[in-house]
Motif scaffolding. Structure first.
Motif, PDB file in Angstrom:
ATOM      1  N   ASN A 128     -10.802  -3.455  -4.559  1.00 27.33           N
ATOM      2  CA  ASN A 128     -10.130  -4.377  -5.477  1.00 27.33           C
ATOM      3  C   ASN A 128     -10.306  -5.797  -4.938  1.00 27.33           C
ATOM      4  O   ASN A 128      -9.687  -6.167  -3.946  1.00 27.33           O
ATOM      5  CB  ASN A 128      -8.642  -4.037  -5.594  1.00 27.33           C
ATOM      6  N   PHE A 129     -11.149  -6.580  -5.593  1.00 24.98           N
ATOM      7  CA  PHE A 129     -11.431  -7.947  -5.140  1.00 24.98           C
ATOM      8  C   PHE A 129     -10.695  -8.999  -5.975  1.00 24.98           C
ATOM      9  O   PHE A 129     -10.953 -10.190  -5.815  1.00 24.98           O
ATOM     10  CB  PHE A 129     -12.937  -8.216  -5.189  1.00 24.98           C
ATOM     11  N   ASP A 130      -9.801  -8.568  -6.855  1.00 29.99           N
ATOM     12  CA  ASP A 130      -9.049  -9.499  -7.686  1.00 29.99           C
ATOM     13  C   ASP A 130      -7.849 -10.022  -6.898  1.00 29.99           C
ATOM     14  O   ASP A 130      -6.894  -9.280  -6.653  1.00 29.99           O
ATOM     15  CB  ASP A 130      -8.573  -8.799  -8.958  1.00 29.99           C
ATOM     16  N   PRO A 131      -7.851 -11.302  -6.482  1.00 26.63           N
ATOM     17  CA  PRO A 131      -6.746 -11.807  -5.654  1.00 26.63           C
ATOM     18  C   PRO A 131      -5.416 -11.875  -6.392  1.00 26.63           C
ATOM     19  O   PRO A 131      -4.363 -11.947  -5.753  1.00 26.63           O
ATOM     20  CB  PRO A 131      -7.227 -13.197  -5.242  1.00 26.63           C
ATOM     21  N   ASP A 132      -5.453 -11.861  -7.739  1.00 24.17           N
ATOM     22  CA  ASP A 132      -4.220 -11.978  -8.513  1.00 24.17           C
ATOM     23  C   ASP A 132      -3.555 -10.635  -8.779  1.00 24.17           C
ATOM     24  O   ASP A 132      -2.450 -10.599  -9.329  1.00 24.17           O
ATOM     25  CB  ASP A 132      -4.507 -12.658  -9.857  1.00 24.17           C
ATOM     26  N   THR A 133      -4.214  -9.552  -8.406  1.00 28.90           N
ATOM     27  CA  THR A 133      -3.694  -8.215  -8.706  1.00 28.90           C
ATOM     28  C   THR A 133      -3.740  -7.345  -7.465  1.00 28.90           C
ATOM     29  O   THR A 133      -4.743  -7.311  -6.752  1.00 28.90           O
ATOM     30  CB  THR A 133      -4.514  -7.544  -9.822  1.00 28.90           C
ATOM     31  N   THR A 134      -2.648  -6.664  -7.200  1.00 30.00           N
ATOM     32  CA  THR A 134      -2.594  -5.697  -6.119  1.00 30.00           C
ATOM     33  C   THR A 134      -2.040  -4.393  -6.670  1.00 30.00           C
ATOM     34  O   THR A 134      -1.308  -4.391  -7.674  1.00 30.00           O
ATOM     35  CB  THR A 134      -1.725  -6.203  -4.954  1.00 30.00           C
ATOM     36  N   TYR A 135      -2.394  -3.270  -6.055  1.00 27.26           N
ATOM     37  CA  TYR A 135      -1.983  -1.965  -6.575  1.00 27.26           C
ATOM     38  C   TYR A 135      -1.194  -1.162  -5.539  1.00 27.26           C
ATOM     39  O   TYR A 135      -1.126   0.058  -5.616  1.00 27.26           O
ATOM     40  CB  TYR A 135      -3.215  -1.160  -7.000  1.00 27.26           C
ATOM     41  N   GLY A 136      -0.606  -1.841  -4.582  1.00 26.82           N
ATOM     42  CA  GLY A 136       0.110  -1.144  -3.525  1.00 26.82           C
ATOM     43  C   GLY A 136       1.236  -0.278  -4.034  1.00 26.82           C
ATOM     44  O   GLY A 136       1.852  -0.551  -5.070  1.00 26.82           O
ATOM     45  N   SER A 137       1.556   0.754  -3.274  1.00 28.05           N
ATOM     46  CA  SER A 137       2.604   1.697  -3.672  1.00 28.05           C
ATOM     47  C   SER A 137       3.987   1.253  -3.215  1.00 28.05           C
ATOM     48  O   SER A 137       4.973   1.933  -3.499  1.00 28.05           O
ATOM     49  CB  SER A 137       2.289   3.086  -3.110  1.00 28.05           C
ATOM     50  N   GLN A 138       4.083   0.116  -2.502  1.00 29.36           N
ATOM     51  CA  GLN A 138       5.385  -0.441  -2.137  1.00 29.36           C
ATOM     52  C   GLN A 138       5.311  -1.961  -2.182  1.00 29.36           C
ATOM     53  O   GLN A 138       4.254  -2.560  -1.980  1.00 29.36           O
ATOM     54  CB  GLN A 138       5.825   0.032  -0.752  1.00 29.36           C
ATOM     55  N   VAL A 139       6.464  -2.567  -2.483  1.00 32.08           N
ATOM     56  CA  VAL A 139       6.520  -4.026  -2.607  1.00 32.08           C
ATOM     57  C   VAL A 139       6.313  -4.691  -1.262  1.00 32.08           C
ATOM     58  O   VAL A 139       5.596  -5.688  -1.139  1.00 32.08           O
ATOM     59  CB  VAL A 139       7.870  -4.462  -3.212  1.00 32.08           C
ATOM     60  N   GLY A 140       6.913  -4.155  -0.234  1.00 33.33           N
ATOM     61  CA  GLY A 140       6.869  -4.786   1.069  1.00 33.33           C
ATOM     62  C   GLY A 140       7.851  -5.937   1.172  1.00 33.33           C
ATOM     63  O   GLY A 140       8.338  -6.464   0.166  1.00 33.33           O
ATOM     64  N   TYR A 141       8.149  -6.332   2.400  1.00 33.60           N
ATOM     65  CA  TYR A 141       9.061  -7.461   2.586  1.00 33.60           C
ATOM     66  C   TYR A 141       8.763  -8.147   3.919  1.00 33.60           C
ATOM     67  O   TYR A 141       8.172  -7.570   4.836  1.00 33.60           O
ATOM     68  CB  TYR A 141      10.521  -7.015   2.537  1.00 33.60           C
ATOM     69  N   GLN A 142       9.192  -9.413   3.986  1.00 34.20           N
ATOM     70  CA  GLN A 142       9.121 -10.205   5.206  1.00 34.20           C
ATOM     71  C   GLN A 142      10.446 -10.963   5.315  1.00 34.20           C
ATOM     72  O   GLN A 142      10.609 -12.022   4.738  1.00 34.20           O
ATOM     73  CB  GLN A 142       7.947 -11.183   5.152  1.00 34.20           C
ATOM     74  N   ASP A 143      11.373 -10.378   6.044  1.00 33.47           N
ATOM     75  CA  ASP A 143      12.721 -10.928   6.154  1.00 33.47           C
ATOM     76  C   ASP A 143      12.917 -11.548   7.534  1.00 33.47           C
ATOM     77  O   ASP A 143      12.542 -10.962   8.550  1.00 33.47           O
ATOM     78  CB  ASP A 143      13.774  -9.834   5.954  1.00 33.47           C
ATOM     79  N   ARG A 144      13.535 -12.705   7.541  1.00 32.67           N
ATOM     80  CA  ARG A 144      13.775 -13.384   8.816  1.00 32.67           C
ATOM     81  C   ARG A 144      15.089 -14.153   8.742  1.00 32.67           C
ATOM     82  O   ARG A 144      15.366 -14.860   7.779  1.00 32.67           O
ATOM     83  CB  ARG A 144      12.629 -14.340   9.138  1.00 32.67           C
ATOM     84  N   ASP A 145      15.891 -14.012   9.786  1.00 37.70           N
ATOM     85  CA  ASP A 145      17.092 -14.804   9.973  1.00 37.70           C
ATOM     86  C   ASP A 145      17.030 -15.385  11.381  1.00 37.70           C
ATOM     87  O   ASP A 145      16.971 -14.638  12.361  1.00 37.70           O
ATOM     88  CB  ASP A 145      18.352 -13.948   9.820  1.00 37.70           C
ATOM     89  N   THR A 146      17.026 -16.695  11.470  1.00 29.21           N
ATOM     90  CA  THR A 146      16.946 -17.327  12.776  1.00 29.21           C
ATOM     91  C   THR A 146      17.848 -18.556  12.824  1.00 29.21           C
ATOM     92  O   THR A 146      18.020 -19.247  11.818  1.00 29.21           O
ATOM     93  CB  THR A 146      15.493 -17.723  13.114  1.00 29.21           C
ATOM     94  N   TRP A 147      18.429 -18.777  13.959  1.00 28.66           N
ATOM     95  CA  TRP A 147      19.230 -19.973  14.163  1.00 28.66           C
ATOM     96  C   TRP A 147      19.074 -20.412  15.614  1.00 28.66           C
ATOM     97  O   TRP A 147      18.720 -19.624  16.494  1.00 28.66           O
ATOM     98  CB  TRP A 147      20.705 -19.748  13.819  1.00 28.66           C
ATOM     99  N   GLY A 148      19.327 -21.683  15.840  1.00 34.34           N
ATOM    100  CA  GLY A 148      19.189 -22.188  17.192  1.00 34.34           C
ATOM    101  C   GLY A 148      20.019 -23.424  17.425  1.00 34.34           C
ATOM    102  O   GLY A 148      20.474 -24.092  16.484  1.00 34.34           O
ATOM    103  N   ILE A 149      20.254 -23.726  18.694  1.00 32.89           N
ATOM    104  CA  ILE A 149      20.969 -24.930  19.075  1.00 32.89           C
ATOM    105  C   ILE A 149      20.135 -25.679  20.113  1.00 32.89           C
ATOM    106  O   ILE A 149      19.382 -25.083  20.885  1.00 32.89           O
ATOM    107  CB  ILE A 149      22.380 -24.629  19.631  1.00 32.89           C
ATOM    108  N   ARG A 150      20.269 -26.983  20.088  1.00 33.55           N
ATOM    109  CA  ARG A 150      19.514 -27.845  20.998  1.00 33.55           C
ATOM    110  C   ARG A 150      20.439 -28.946  21.489  1.00 33.55           C
ATOM    111  O   ARG A 150      21.194 -29.531  20.704  1.00 33.55           O
ATOM    112  CB  ARG A 150      18.318 -28.465  20.272  1.00 33.55           C
ATOM    113  N   SER A 151      20.383 -29.247  22.768  1.00 34.08           N
ATOM    114  CA  SER A 151      21.217 -30.285  23.342  1.00 34.08           C
ATOM    115  C   SER A 151      20.361 -31.173  24.237  1.00 34.08           C
ATOM    116  O   SER A 151      19.604 -30.676  25.073  1.00 34.08           O
ATOM    117  CB  SER A 151      22.354 -29.671  24.168  1.00 34.08           C
ATOM    118  N   GLU A 152      20.461 -32.479  24.024  1.00 32.90           N
ATOM    119  CA  GLU A 152      19.711 -33.436  24.844  1.00 32.90           C
ATOM    120  C   GLU A 152      20.662 -34.518  25.343  1.00 32.90           C
ATOM    121  O   GLU A 152      21.359 -35.161  24.560  1.00 32.90           O
ATOM    122  CB  GLU A 152      18.579 -34.072  24.037  1.00 32.90           C
ATOM    123  N   LEU A 153      20.685 -34.712  26.651  1.00 32.18           N
ATOM    124  CA  LEU A 153      21.516 -35.726  27.284  1.00 32.18           C
ATOM    125  C   LEU A 153      20.612 -36.658  28.080  1.00 32.18           C
ATOM    126  O   LEU A 153      19.749 -36.192  28.832  1.00 32.18           O
ATOM    127  CB  LEU A 153      22.542 -35.093  28.231  1.00 32.18           C
TER     128      LEU A 153
END
Length: 739
Positions: free
Chosen positions: A294-319
């Motif tokens: 399948n060379f059509d970039p606009d169409t996929t036939y996968g059997s699952q949607v898939g996901y990419q989930d990310r939760d990130t947080w951070g703190i920075r301190s400069e003195l």
């Protein structure tokens, strides 16, 4: 570890509050607020065209880009906003000498001048890294930021270490956010609507307080769009986006010689996909008959949607505290990353009536949690010193829990579906001491140099005992390994100025990346055997010139890199195998031209030539000596003309185009088809109407107007080449408001 890191950071914040109590009246009237260092640098060249004045901190101090003896590509705040640079891949596609592997998109792997790493293992490190406000993002999944309210983005080419916290061999992308401004109330907002139901919103507010000795700044953005690919089998769109980011900053100058800056930020990503495809079939493997291309970039036939989930947080301190002879700075950070992805690797489904019918189903994913913390203490020269210098100590700690899951459902291979799981835990403890100095010998001649000692202690545990069977490996195992890697790196050079607006420089720099342990080893012996560090020595000569009172800037760089023991990653029977190649030589030339030939018109053009070849490389019984290093295109060109026309009403109309060309590149060090990306041509354009109702501007924009669909990832496995494509043509309108 999390409690200790949080305790250190919160104690620092409390200490700042105590220091500030009752000291606002001690504020000196001449204190420089964040960002004013650039204004002072500009004052040093009053007869220059300040529109071409770009201030960078590539050497840990504010300098004019034209005064820095380092190859740096810079995107300022205006360029970032107008070109809709939002994520790291937007930076990559616009930077000569920079490329990336984008599978999945939420874990980009960078290559600068041919140096990069495809290793995502818990005990591996990037060869080319991303820093956000000088904080090292040690994991690909930690590279999460939104480019709204960003001051600039600097791309530094070549080994880094004597100035930046963590040592890298290829180069660094440093993202610098806009800091709180103690002198004014400021606010901004923007709203975007585009095709694929794109809806973006972003806002910022800056408020001074305590008699203008401090300020808070709050910024946030929401980005969303529908999926770029349609899946007829599932009846859903794939590769959509739903991202929310926020950043809170507080900055203060409670005394004339003391400053603090505290930041907390977070990102929540929810992507579907990636939308994978079965591409070329590997006719040398009898399993190729079980797939449909399948060379059509606009169409996929996968059997699952898939996901990419990310939760990130951070703190920075400069003195920062100014003594009579130097400035003492403490920089500390903590970041938490919770990341997971699932994907349909083959991009097909089990329905014989489907155009995407595959009799072999391959899927998988990664789950990863990271805790990253760093502390840096440095002493640096004052702005009025006769020569500039910096010395410091750096500590970095990282703990990663990672699980790699591989699923195979193929009657031709096994009678039942099979699952293999690699669980990894890695701890990295890194320390370094460093120093760097620039010493003017005469008004025209300056010598500079630096040295750094780094030591990395790594512990890694890898096990696959939760697997049904060792599908890709040889056996079950549970192995823990320890290793220590250290190195002495350096830079040295000379800078010569025959005239004030012309500078020539020559330098040598050595970079080091520590070794590690494999991501998905085949057996216990491989799991316990670390791969070795890699090193790079770069020789560079460059010229930076400003002509016509700042109307024209032309910079040129030639470089030669000795790259030794480079860590290469190959996919062998589905396993990500990291090994050390012998040697490589990388030679190149880069040029950047910025010119304003007449009022209102600007032209920016750049070109990079990269010749990256293996001198010695044997893998799996094959001699790849003489081959081109993967993901290192030989040619890359960017051309960006723009014209601004000012109306009598005060409205300014700007039309701009960005053209980018990248020659073909290899996705595998074997340089054999089908893992070859064809040359690409990308065109973006925008029409900006500024000054509407005094505070509003409208941008009509389009990206990838020719609908170029290049492959951003591909790999051959079990009889076929599987890959993913870049986003399609997108367009929309952005309404911006500034207070």
């Amino acid at each position: 570890m999390r409690g200790k890191a949080m305790g250190r950071m919160l104690s620092g914040a409390a200490f700042v509050g105590l220091l500030w109590t009752g000291s606002a009246q001690a504020q000196d009237a001449d204190t420089t607020a964040p960002g004013q260092a650039g204004e002072q640098a500009a004052d040093a060249v009053p007869d220059e065209q300040l529109g071409n004045m770009i201030v960078v901190t590539a050497q840990r101090r504010s300098e004019n880009l034209q005064d820095v003896p380092v190859t740096v590509t810079v995107f300022n705040a205006e360029q970032i906003a107008e070109a809709r640079i939002q994520q790291i891949d937007d930076v990559v596609t616009r930077t000569p000498g920079l490329s990336f592997d984008n599978f999945p998109a939420s874990q980009p792997r960078l290559y600068i001048r041919g140096i990069g790493s495809s290793d995502r293992g818990a005990a591996g490190d990037p060869s080319s890294a991303v820093f956000v406000d000088d904080i090292y993002m040690g994991r690909p999944s930690a590279i999460a930021f939104d480019a709204f309210d960003i001051e600039r983005i600097e791309v530094l080419k070549g080994p880094q270490g004597t100035l930046f916290g963590r040592n890298v061999v290829g180069g660094a992308i440093n993202v610098i956010t806009k800091k709180p401004d103690i002198d004014r109330v400021d606010a901004a907002a923007e709203l975007t609507y585009g095709n694929y139901e794109r809806l973006d919103a972003a806002a910022m507010i800056n408020v001074p307080f305590a008699r203008n000795t401090g300020a808070v700044r709050l910024s946030g953005a929401y980005r969303s769009h529908d999926g770029y690919s349609w899946n007829p089998y599932l009846g859903e769109r794939i590769d959509d986006q739903d991202t929310l980011t926020g950043r809170f900053q507080i900055y203060g100058e409670p005394a004339y010689n003391f400053r603090f800056h505290f930041t907390i930020d977070g990102t929540r990503d929810r992507f579907s996909g990636p939308a994978n495809h079965t591409l070329e079939l590997d006719t040398s493997d009898p399993l190729h008959n079980f797939y449909t291309s399948n060379f059509d970039p606009d169409t996929t036939y996968g059997s699952q949607v898939g996901y990419q989930d990310r939760d990130t947080w951070g703190i920075r301190s400069e003195l920062s505290y100014d003594f009579s002879f130097a400035t003492l700075t403490f920089l500390g950070s903590y970041r938490d990353v919770d990341y997971g992805n699932r994907y349909d690797l083959d991009g097909g489904n089990p329905d014989p009536a489907s155009p995407g019918y595959n009799q072999i189903a391959i899927s998988g994913g990664d789950d990863e949690t990271n805790e990253l913390s760093s502390q840096e203490v440095r002493l640096s020269s004052l702005p009025d010193s006769d020569f500039t210098w910096v010395a410091g100590f750096y500590h970095y700690h990282q703990e990663t829990d990672r699980s790699n899951t591989f699923n195979l459902d193929a009657a031709a291979v096994a009678p039942i579906p099979l699952t293999e799981i690699y669980d990894q835990y890695a701890k990295v403890d890194s320390i370094a001491v460093f120093g760097d100095v620039s010493l003017p010998l005469t008004d025209q001649l300056t010598v500079f140099g630096g040295v750094r000692y780094s030591r990395d202690d790594k512990t890694a545990r890898v096990r696959n005992t939760d697997s049904m069977v060792p599908i890709r490996g040889d056996e079950f195992f549970d192995v823990t390994g320890d290793a220590t890697f250290d190195d002495l790196t350096y830079r040295a050079g000379v800078e010569f100025r025959p005239a004030r607006r012309h500078m020539f420089y020559a330098s040598i720099s050595r970079g080091f990346k520590s070794g590690g342990f494999p991501d998905t080893p085949a057996n216990a012996a491989d799991a316990a055997t670390p791969f070795e560090p890699e090193t790079a020595i770069q020789y560079e000569i460059g010229q930076k010139s400003t002509f016509l009172d700042g109307l024209m800037i032309w910079n040129n760089t030639f470089y030669y890199l000795d790259y030794t023991n480079l860590q290469t990653v190959q996919i062998v029977n589905g396993l990500s195998v990291t090994s050390n190649a012998g040697k490589a030589t990388i030679k190149g030339y880069e040029t950047q031209l910025d010119v304003m030939p007449f009022d209102g018109f600007q032209l920016s053009a750049s070109y990079a030539y990269t010749d990256a070849k293996f001198d010695e490389y044997f893998e799996g019984g094959q001699d790849y000596s003489g081959n081109t290093i993967s993901r290192a295109p030989k040619h890359k060109v960017t051309i960006s003309p723009s014209y601004t026309y000012s109306l009598l009403s005060g409205i300014a109309v700007t039309a701009a185009v960005d053209y980018r060309y990248t020659s073909r590149m290899f996705d595998d060090n074997s340089n054999q088809p089908p893992e070859i990306r064809d040359a690409t041509n990308f065109v973006d354009a925008r029409l900006i109407i500024d000054g509407i109702a005094d505070r509003f501007s409208l941008s009509l924009w389009g990206k990838n107007l020719t609908d170029e669909r290049t492959r951003t990832f591909q790999g051959v496995f079990l009889g076929a080449n599987f890959g993913a494509f870049s986003p399609p043509r997108t367009y929309g309108a952005t309404l911006s408001w500034e207070y």
